[in-house]
Design a protein around this motif. Structure first.
Motif, PDB file in Angstrom:
ATOM      1  N   LEU A 193       0.700  -1.163  -0.012  1.00  0.00           N
ATOM      2  CA  LEU A 193      -0.054   0.038   0.026  1.00  0.00           C
ATOM      3  C   LEU A 193       0.957   1.177   0.138  1.00  0.00           C
ATOM      4  O   LEU A 193       1.889   1.224   0.692  1.00  0.00           O
ATOM      5  CB  LEU A 193      -0.993  -0.140   1.294  1.00  0.00           C
ATOM      6  CG  LEU A 193      -1.857  -1.157   1.374  1.00  0.00           C
ATOM      7  CD1 LEU A 193      -2.689  -0.991   2.616  1.00  0.00           C
ATOM      8  CD2 LEU A 193      -2.724  -1.337   0.087  1.00  0.00           C
ATOM      9  N   GLN A 214      -2.757   5.228   1.088  1.00  0.00           N
ATOM     10  CA  GLN A 214      -3.672   4.221   1.460  1.00  0.00           C
ATOM     11  C   GLN A 214      -3.554   3.783   2.757  1.00  0.00           C
ATOM     12  O   GLN A 214      -4.439   3.363   3.347  1.00  0.00           O
ATOM     13  CB  GLN A 214      -3.358   2.811   0.311  1.00  0.00           C
ATOM     14  CG  GLN A 214      -3.706   3.193  -1.169  1.00  0.00           C
ATOM     15  CD  GLN A 214      -3.168   2.335  -1.894  1.00  0.00           C
ATOM     16  OE1 GLN A 214      -1.956   1.706  -1.853  1.00  0.00           O
ATOM     17  NE2 GLN A 214      -4.119   1.654  -2.924  1.00  0.00           N
ATOM     18  N   TYR A 272     -10.276  -1.767   2.021  1.00  0.00           N
ATOM     19  CA  TYR A 272      -9.564  -2.520   0.728  1.00  0.00           C
ATOM     20  C   TYR A 272     -10.479  -2.158  -0.603  1.00  0.00           C
ATOM     21  O   TYR A 272      -9.886  -1.834  -1.482  1.00  0.00           O
ATOM     22  CB  TYR A 272      -8.968  -3.862   0.973  1.00  0.00           C
ATOM     23  CG  TYR A 272      -7.649  -3.798   1.513  1.00  0.00           C
ATOM     24  CD1 TYR A 272      -6.801  -4.304   0.803  1.00  0.00           C
ATOM     25  CD2 TYR A 272      -7.419  -3.473   2.975  1.00  0.00           C
ATOM     26  CE1 TYR A 272      -5.569  -4.467   1.367  1.00  0.00           C
ATOM     27  CE2 TYR A 272      -6.126  -3.652   3.377  1.00  0.00           C
ATOM     28  CZ  TYR A 272      -5.071  -4.057   2.472  1.00  0.00           C
ATOM     29  OH  TYR A 272      -3.660  -4.236   3.022  1.00  0.00           O
ATOM     30  N   LYS A 307     -12.187   1.756  -1.293  1.00  0.00           N
ATOM     31  CA  LYS A 307     -10.888   3.038  -1.437  1.00  0.00           C
ATOM     32  C   LYS A 307      -9.946   2.509  -2.102  1.00  0.00           C
ATOM     33  O   LYS A 307      -9.238   3.076  -2.981  1.00  0.00           O
ATOM     34  CB  LYS A 307     -10.344   3.245  -0.221  1.00  0.00           C
ATOM     35  CG  LYS A 307     -11.241   3.923   0.744  1.00  0.00           C
ATOM     36  CD  LYS A 307     -10.925   5.467   1.027  1.00  0.00           C
ATOM     37  CE  LYS A 307     -11.749   6.153   1.885  1.00  0.00           C
ATOM     38  NZ  LYS A 307     -11.982   7.474   1.828  1.00  0.00           N
ATOM     39  N   PHE A 308      -9.146   1.203  -2.285  1.00  0.00           N
ATOM     40  CA  PHE A 308      -8.250   0.920  -3.179  1.00  0.00           C
ATOM     41  C   PHE A 308      -8.667  -0.249  -4.348  1.00  0.00           C
ATOM     42  O   PHE A 308      -7.767  -0.616  -4.867  1.00  0.00           O
ATOM     43  CB  PHE A 308      -7.248   0.052  -2.138  1.00  0.00           C
ATOM     44  CG  PHE A 308      -7.074   0.476  -0.848  1.00  0.00           C
ATOM     45  CD1 PHE A 308      -6.944   1.845  -0.624  1.00  0.00           C
ATOM     46  CD2 PHE A 308      -6.949  -0.101   0.165  1.00  0.00           C
ATOM     47  CE1 PHE A 308      -6.817   2.500   0.480  1.00  0.00           C
ATOM     48  CE2 PHE A 308      -6.766   0.021   1.625  1.00  0.00           C
ATOM     49  CZ  PHE A 308      -6.637   1.699   1.618  1.00  0.00           C
TER      50      PHE A 308
END
Length: 137
Positions: A76, A80, A115, A118-119
């Motif tokens: 990350l 993040q 996770y 957002k990612f």
């Protein structure tokens, strides 16, 4: 003298507009501080990579050794990691009166949700290990 007054008024207006433009951006920045702060970092790389977070939950820091370990091959970025810390802080701050197992389950759900939303990374619950002392979910 009039020219100076107009210049001063124009300069003051420009400064006000710049300040107003920057204020929303500053207001949107979240931090992972609070009574139940968390700190996250990358550990290792490749298939053995984990993201480790540590912090605390519950009233009066009763469980101050709470750990979150995410087994994932994705390293990350700093942003993040910050986002994950904020998500964990929000859950810990809002659930301090719930039973420990519920608080840990909520931390796990927040981790998985962060996770994904957002990612854009899907993490299975079996890859997320949350413990407070000897209690783990």
């Amino acid at each position: 003298m009039r020219k100076l007054a107009r210049f001063t008024a124009t300069a003051g207006l420009a400064v006000s507009l710049v300040g107003a433009a920057l204020a929303p951006a500053a207001a949107q920045q979240q931090t992972a501080s609070g009574p139940h702060s968390y700190s996250c970092s990358n550990q290792g790389g490749g298939p053995n990579h984990t993201v480790n977070c540590s912090g605390l939950i519950t009233v009066n820091n009763v469980l101050n050794g709470t750990t979150v370990n995410v087994g994932d091959i994705n390293v990350l970025s700093g942003t993040q990691l910050d986002d994950l810390e904020v998500a964990l802080v929000n859950v810990a701050d809002n659930n301090v009166n719930l039973p420990v197992t519920v608080q840990l389950a909520n931390l796990e759900a927040a981790t998985i949700s962060t996770y994904l939303t957002k990612f854009g990374i899907t993490v299975l619950p079996v890859k997320v290990n949350i413990c407070a002392g000897s209690i783990c979910v």
